[in-house]
Design a protein around this motif. Structure first.
Motif, PDB file in Angstrom:
ATOM      1  N   THR A 189       0.831  -1.209   0.000  1.00  0.00           N
ATOM      2  CA  THR A 189       0.000   0.000   0.000  1.00  0.00           C
ATOM      3  C   THR A 189       0.860   1.250   0.000  1.00  0.00           C
ATOM      4  OG1 THR A 189      -1.779  -1.140   1.171  1.00  0.00           O
ATOM      5  CG2 THR A 189      -1.775   1.262   1.264  1.00  0.00           C
ATOM      6  N   SER A 199      -3.561  -0.567  -6.641  1.00  0.00           N
ATOM      7  CA  SER A 199      -4.134  -1.488  -7.615  1.00  0.00           C
ATOM      8  C   SER A 199      -5.250  -2.374  -7.084  1.00  0.00           C
ATOM      9  CB  SER A 199      -3.029  -2.384  -8.186  1.00  0.00           C
ATOM     10  OG  SER A 199      -2.379  -3.104  -7.145  1.00  0.00           O
ATOM     11  N   THR A 200      -5.334  -2.591  -5.760  1.00  0.00           N
ATOM     12  CA  THR A 200      -6.339  -3.507  -5.238  1.00  0.00           C
ATOM     13  C   THR A 200      -7.268  -2.786  -4.266  1.00  0.00           C
ATOM     14  OG1 THR A 200      -5.110  -4.225  -3.264  1.00  0.00           O
ATOM     15  CG2 THR A 200      -4.599  -5.346  -5.363  1.00  0.00           C
ATOM     16  N   GLU A 201      -8.460  -3.357  -4.071  1.00  0.00           N
ATOM     17  CA  GLU A 201      -9.421  -2.772  -3.135  1.00  0.00           C
ATOM     18  C   GLU A 201      -8.888  -2.797  -1.705  1.00  0.00           C
ATOM     19  OE1 GLU A 201     -12.175  -1.157  -3.731  1.00  0.00           O
ATOM     20  OE2 GLU A 201     -11.956  -1.428  -5.896  1.00  0.00           O
ATOM     21  N   ASP A 203      -5.697  -2.621  -0.722  1.00  0.00           N
ATOM     22  CA  ASP A 203      -4.719  -1.549  -0.572  1.00  0.00           C
ATOM     23  C   ASP A 203      -5.404  -0.188  -0.536  1.00  0.00           C
ATOM     24  OD1 ASP A 203      -2.704  -3.381  -0.509  1.00  0.00           O
ATOM     25  OD2 ASP A 203      -1.994  -3.037  -2.544  1.00  0.00           O
TER      26      ASP A 203
END
Length: 239
Positions: A189, A199-201, A203
């Motif tokens: 993160t 890039s990810t939910e 994070d």
């Protein structure tokens, strides 16, 4: 001092005397400034409609002290048709600038980040990421940038798969030796925030929690009006 045709956005406005407006403005070359728009509330001028938050403007003014006098304003682009959620997000960004930036200090990089978030407010997923990037840029602008590349105790580069304690105004460490408020956040993160590439939910959620902690410590204990508005908006949307 005279300023000619500076790119600017109205952050906040309120009535001033009988026919004028008192504006809080964020401009490219002069940062946050306070302006009086004389006669702007008169219907025949049309300026009250033009001087809307989140609309890019070209503004000129003269100033001798803390407050300037707006001498001209022109639209500098189309006005977007934002939904309620986007408007509240824009209100949040504007409120942060008003609360945290000193007047008369230019912040061209933060101005660019502001324009980015204004341009994508209607895209809810991208909006959340750009809000986080804007918050990172704002903390940098006020001199409290996040540590996003190394462990502040060991000095070692952050590892994406490691979990760190990020202590307010100190930074991240894998060792529980720092005193103060902290949130747990993965190295991925922090690295992605530094690269502006979350890039990810998961994070994104961690980034939001971290940035809320860091920003709240600079607000002097006063809650944000925009945050209460957003919670009310979410409750009404669920009904």
């Amino acid at each position: 001092m005279r300023v000619e045709a500076d790119n600017a956005y109205v952050l906040h406005k309120r009535p001033y005397r009988e026919t004028s407006l008192l504006l809080d403005v964020f401009s490219y070359s002069n940062g946050r400034v306070g302006l009086i728009a004389r006669g702007a509330r008169r219907q025949k001028t049309g300026q009250s409609v033009l001087l809307q938050p989140l609309r890019r403007l070209s503004m000129s003014w003269s100033a001798r002290g803390e407050l300037g006098i707006m001498t001209s304003v022109e639209p500098d682009g189309m006005i977007a048709d934002f939904n309620t959620g986007a408007m509240i997000a824009g209100f949040y960004v504007n409120e942060l600038i008003v609360r945290l930036l000193h007047r008369h200090e230019a912040h061209p990089e933060l101005f660019a980040a502001y324009e980015t978030i204004v341009n994508i407010l209607g895209n809810e997923h991208e909006q959340q990421k750009e809000l986080r990037y804007f918050e990172v840029s704002l903390l940098e602008a006020i001199g409290f940038g996040l540590v996003l590349d190394h462990d502040v105790l060991s000095g070692k580069p952050l590892q994406p798969d490691m979990l760190y304690q990020y202590v307010t105004e100190r930074g991240p460490s894998a060792e529980a030796e720092l005193a103060g408020n902290y949130v747990r956040v993965h190295g991925s993160t922090l690295l992605e925030l530094g690269a502006r590439s979350v890039s990810t939910e998961g994070d994104l959620r961690e980034a939001k929690q971290l940035l809320r902690q860091e920003i709240e410590c600079h607000l002097g204990g006063r809650p944000l009006a925009s945050r209460a508005l957003y919670q009310a908006y979410l409750r009404n949307r669920i009904r």
